[in-house]
Design a protein around this motif. Structure first.
Motif, PDB file in Angstrom:
ATOM      1  N   UNK A 253      -8.284   4.414   8.588  1.00  0.00           N
ATOM      2  CA  UNK A 253      -7.497   3.387   8.834  1.00  0.00           C
ATOM      3  C   UNK A 253      -7.529   2.250   7.762  1.00  0.00           C
ATOM      4  N   UNK A 254      -8.984   1.984   7.584  1.00  0.00           N
ATOM      5  CA  UNK A 254      -9.027   0.971   6.445  1.00  0.00           C
ATOM      6  C   UNK A 254      -8.539   1.499   5.031  1.00  0.00           C
ATOM      7  N   UNK A 255      -8.542   2.712   4.858  1.00  0.00           N
ATOM      8  CA  UNK A 255      -8.066   2.979   3.516  1.00  0.00           C
ATOM      9  C   UNK A 255      -6.533   3.011   3.494  1.00  0.00           C
ATOM     10  N   UNK A 256      -5.908   3.222   4.709  1.00  0.00           N
ATOM     11  CA  UNK A 256      -4.457   2.997   4.654  1.00  0.00           C
ATOM     12  C   UNK A 256      -3.925   1.615   4.651  1.00  0.00           C
ATOM     13  N   UNK A 258      -5.636  -0.901   3.126  1.00  0.00           N
ATOM     14  CA  UNK A 258      -6.115  -1.176   1.734  1.00  0.00           C
ATOM     15  C   UNK A 258      -4.876  -0.695   0.914  1.00  0.00           C
ATOM     16  N   UNK A 259      -4.291   0.618   1.054  1.00  0.00           N
ATOM     17  CA  UNK A 259      -3.353   1.209   0.445  1.00  0.00           C
ATOM     18  C   UNK A 259      -1.949   0.432   0.366  1.00  0.00           C
ATOM     19  N   UNK A 260      -1.550   0.009   1.718  1.00  0.00           N
ATOM     20  CA  UNK A 260      -0.391  -0.583   2.037  1.00  0.00           C
ATOM     21  C   UNK A 260      -0.665  -2.117   1.423  1.00  0.00           C
ATOM     22  N   UNK A 261      -1.827  -2.936   1.584  1.00  0.00           N
ATOM     23  CA  UNK A 261      -1.955  -4.129   0.934  1.00  0.00           C
ATOM     24  C   UNK A 261      -1.816  -4.219  -0.775  1.00  0.00           C
ATOM     25  N   UNK A 262      -2.312  -2.981  -1.229  1.00  0.00           N
ATOM     26  CA  UNK A 262      -2.143  -2.863  -2.574  1.00  0.00           C
ATOM     27  C   UNK A 262      -0.671  -2.639  -3.076  1.00  0.00           C
ATOM     28  N   UNK A 263       0.102  -1.997  -2.236  1.00  0.00           N
ATOM     29  CA  UNK A 263       1.363  -1.731  -2.519  1.00  0.00           C
ATOM     30  C   UNK A 263       2.170  -2.873  -2.176  1.00  0.00           C
ATOM     31  N   UNK A 264       1.798  -3.932  -1.171  1.00  0.00           N
ATOM     32  CA  UNK A 264       2.576  -5.289  -0.999  1.00  0.00           C
ATOM     33  C   UNK A 264       2.467  -6.101  -2.209  1.00  0.00           C
TER      34      UNK A 264
END
Length: 284
Positions: A253-256, A258-264
């Motif tokens: 969940x944390x990885x997902x 973080x990935x969403x935050x990086x994409x944003x």
């Protein structure tokens, strides 16, 4: 002929009862040791296990090496073991008329079962004793001959009646109406391994001594404790697996996130540069 009305014993006053027979002259013990060690253990095994495990639903007594008197004018008979049902044990065993099995103190009847253990050819277990027990009214006569001194079979059981005696042919005969029988079983009693004469119930299950019951219960408790320990270990392993699974899910969940935050953040940067992030097609 005039018929007198029947009178129940319970209806009689103490003074109306006939006096007890005078037994002061009868021998109830002579303090002479005559039995071998095996016979002594075998007798004790039979009496102890019956008291420890037989629950027939009615009172009974069992004795070892105690004289049986059925009448004052008949000689004493001393079976190795006797069993009498539907009677209560005497409370004061030091009274003279309680020191032996006086039939008139036990509803006027002899024991239902007697047992003899054969150790030589001199006891008359299959002739004179058989006749004596039949004559006094014993119902079942058990002869255990571990050394086969008198017969090829080590265990012989007779059903007795006024008409005669009948030898039971079963390996583990049962006594009618008692849910009780006898059988032979290999085992260890008080450190002595041997083939022992044992009581059994209607299902053929051996009646245990108090020590055997305690050992069986301890083994059952130990087995139950091991089962509980194994169950606890399985539950602990399952809990650790569930914890690891929850940790893995949390990490995912944390990885997902973080990935969403990086994409944003990347999309915001592209918009600052005047590029619509939605217009960018991923390379195939």
């Amino acid at each position: 002929m005039q018929t007198l009305p029947a009178i129940a014993l319970d209806d009689l006053e103490e003074g109306d009862l006939p006096p007890r027979p005078d037994v002061s002259h009868l021998i109830t013990e002579d303090d002479t040791p005559v039995d071998n060690q095996f016979s002594e253990k075998q007798m004790r095994l039979l009496t102890e296990s019956l008291y420890a495990s037989w629950q027939p639903g009615f009172p009974f007594i069992t004795m070892a090496n105690v004289g049986v008197y059925v009448a004052l004018n008949r000689p004493v008979i001393v079976p190795d073991v006797l069993v009498k049902t539907h009677v209560e044990p005497h409370q004061d065993l030091w009274e003279k008329d309680h020191r032996a099995y006086f039939a008139w103190t036990y509803d006027g009847k002899p024991p239902e079962i007697v047992v003899e253990i054969v150790s030589n050819k001199k006891g008359g277990e299959l002739d004179s004793k058989l006749r004596n027990y039949q004559q006094i009214g014993v119902l079942w006569y058990v002869v255990y001959d571990p050394l086969r001194c008198l017969a090829e079979r080590p265990l012989t059981v007779f059903s007795l009646s006024a008409a005669g005696s009948r030898e039971c042919q079963q390996d583990s005969p049962m006594f009618d109406g008692m849910s009780l029988g006898v059988t032979l079983a290999d085992g260890v009693f008080e450190g002595t391994p041997s083939t022992w004469l044992r009581w059994c119930d209607a299902h053929g299950k051996i009646l245990l001594t108090g020590q055997e019951r305690a050992a069986t219960e301890a083994q059952r408790a130990s087995t139950e404790a091991r089962r509980a320990t194994a169950e606890a270990l399985r539950a602990s392993t399952e809990a650790r697996r569930a914890t690891a699974e929850a940790l893995r899910a949390s990490t995912e969940t944390r990885r997902a996130t973080a990935e969403a935050q990086r994409a944003d953040a990347l999309a915001a940067k592209l918009r600052e540069l005047g590029v619509d992030p939605d217009s960018i097609k991923p390379e195939l």
